[in-house]
Write an enzyme that holds these catalytic residues in place. Sequence first.
Site, short mmCIF file in Angstrom:
data_model
loop_
_atom_site.label_atom_id
_atom_site.label_comp_id
_atom_site.label_asym_id
_atom_site.label_seq_id
_atom_site.Cartn_x
_atom_site.Cartn_y
_atom_site.Cartn_z
N GLU A 174 -3.96 -9.51 3.74
CA GLU A 174 -4.76 -9.20 4.94
C GLU A 174 -5.92 -10.17 5.16
O GLU A 174 -6.31 -10.45 6.29
CB GLU A 174 -5.29 -7.76 4.85
CG GLU A 174 -4.25 -6.67 5.06
CD GLU A 174 -3.40 -6.39 3.83
OE1 GLU A 174 -3.53 -7.11 2.82
OE2 GLU A 174 -2.59 -5.44 3.89
N GLU A 199 0.85 -1.21 0.00
CA GLU A 199 0.00 0.00 0.00
C GLU A 199 0.87 1.25 0.00
O GLU A 199 0.58 2.24 -0.68
CB GLU A 199 -0.94 -0.03 1.21
CG GLU A 199 -2.00 -1.13 1.07
CD GLU A 199 -2.96 -1.17 2.24
OE1 GLU A 199 -2.50 -1.41 3.37
OE2 GLU A 199 -4.17 -0.95 2.04
#
Length: 703
Positions: free
Chosen positions: A126, A106
């Site tokens: 995740e 990210e």
Amino acid sequence: MSHLSVAVDDRIAVLTLENPPVNSLCHELRQALRAAIERADSDAGIDAMVLTGSGAGFSGGADIREFGTPRATAHPQLSSLIREIEASSKPVIAAIAGVCMGGGLELAMACHYRIGTAAAKIALPEVKLGLLPGAGGTQRLPRLIGIEPALNMIVSGATVAAEQMRDTALFDAFSDGDLLRDAANFARRVIAAGLGTRRVRDLTLRMPNAEAYFQFARNTVRAAAGPYPAPLACVEALAAAVDRPFEAGLKRERELFTTLLLSPESAALRHVFQAERAASHILDVPKDTPGRAVRKVGVIGAGTMGGGITMSFINAGLPVVLLETNQDALDRGLATIRRNYQGALRKGTLSPAGLEQRLALITATLDVALLSDVDLVIEAVFESLDVKRQVFETLDAVIRPGAILASNTSALNLDAIAEFTSRPQDVIGLHFFSPANVMRLLEVVRGARTGKDVLATAMRLAKTIGKTAVVSGVCDGFIGNRMLARYGAAAHDLIMAGALPHQVDAALQEFGMAMGPFRVGDLAGLDIGWALRKRRSAEFPDRDFSTVADDLCEAGRFGQKTGAGWYRYEAGSRHPIPDPKVTAIIEQYRRQRGITARAVGAGEIVERCIHALINEGARILEDGIAQRSSDIDLVYLSGYGFPAYRGGPMFYADQRGLHEVVRALRRIAAAPGADALFWTPAPLLVRLAQQGKTLGEFTGSVE
Ligand code: NAD
């Protein structure tokens, strides 16, 4: 330590993340990075920044140790750091090698350009912790690689090589030499060409038929996700990337992330993740304890367990000397090993040449002298102390000094076995589970005199052969089977009270257990327990060990292998069919004992069986047989089919609240016909409940 180094070379600032082992984005690092970006942005002597990572790669993402602590949300959070990088007036170029995962990816997507090595490992994993990428990952990745590939990556959490992203906008360039030099040159080209900053958020995302595509994705993902909410939430976040402006998409991602963060499933998966890491730490054996080299292994007995254990080692490339008492047993064992590989051959996960390579690592023999140069020997002979005595006395005479002597015993006293040798410090229990080449769990049984270097070696070796090792002290059944005995007894009581085996199994499977206890019994074979009970009855004539399973065995029902046990089976099928004959045997057994059957509901079945596990687990913890509560969870998750989304029996108890658990146990103990002693809450449970604490907080010290 700031976890970040900054160097300026010819008007380019190189910011290097330095937080071994994987440059996780801990609070200090986030602070240092923000300060460095601000400084570089306002420094007239700098034209561009290169962001990179030291050691294992760019960054493995969030610091999992911060989860649930104030540090996780301490300023600056990853999302605001990302905003600042993206808003920087000077180009920021991510230089990516090694791991670039989760928050690390990210962060990289917030940079204006990315240059990578072909082998860099890219992932947004995740979902494996019951979450979704919560710092813009679900909004930026589809803008860079397309919606469908992004959805696949995010929903699966899979790792892909950067090479596979060559044709996407995720990478602006690749380096096959000096990454930092190439990144700096790239930065200079950006400056020279006046390309400025390029923000992923400004890329437009269009998909014709988006509605139909997402409906299809929802249906598919919902069906595959079972009880886990995260995969579907990932789909929703991606749908928002398509049908909303960027900022609104981010907002939706944050809402979904927050809901997942608070979900019991994610809490459980994060607990499991941490439990796996914690289990390899032995409290009084430091990580750097020197171990012993294990290059060659001996296995005694080529039966069910010996064969599977042999496969575990040859799969990892370690040569094995496999010893039997007679040629027939040896041939049978080798044939079974070969047959067990057929599935892998059929699926194409193993080539015929690969199979021959593995089999060539086995030296099958009847000659004990061939064991003289092994570094570790694992005994998997019949479960009898006399047989073990004979084997260990022989091993003591034959095996070189300094080699490790291990037993795969399920229930015999390891300390007694160690005393059969002149070197109890070299003796350890390595309790594999059946089938040993498949099951991940390995209970490492620490005897009273087991050497610390032997323990350290066993833990490292477990990793080499891909097992989840949990240390257990010596007691009847160690951690797993000691708890299983209580669980089985509770299940038996329930059928005595009025339930039928398929009702008990269905209730526990609905709770999430991979298989109910009676189906497991049929799979393992009922004759083993029958023989054990007969032995125990002979040893302790004044105690009653009988169960209704004895009557099934008397009727020739040994489980799947005889086509009938707690269930009946059609020829060639493993599908359990409830059998009126079993009902009749159970009813007769009840009548003989004057028991009147009553209605037993699914709620009661689950409450009793799971509380039996919890109560015994608490005793195991208090006795110091397990080092920590999460080790017990790991045993149940990796060896007994406990559902990961409930985190293990001890975590489940903590989630319910120990006060509630103690109340339930007392309620069961007080019920008519209940075995009050069996259901008395473990003292540790009572104490922790009074203190408002959890099993997870218990460190073994007496409070
Ligand atoms: P098994 O009967 O399938 O195999 C035992 C093998 O040992 C036989 O092939 C036998 O010929 C051989 N053997 C006996 N004495 C020997 C000797 N002196 N030297 C060499 N070989 C000898 O038994 P198993 O199910 O593989 O169990 C082996 C051990 O593993 C037992 O201690 C058992 O409690 C334990 N264990 C079994 C399971 C399971 O599910 N079967 C699970 C965990 C642990």
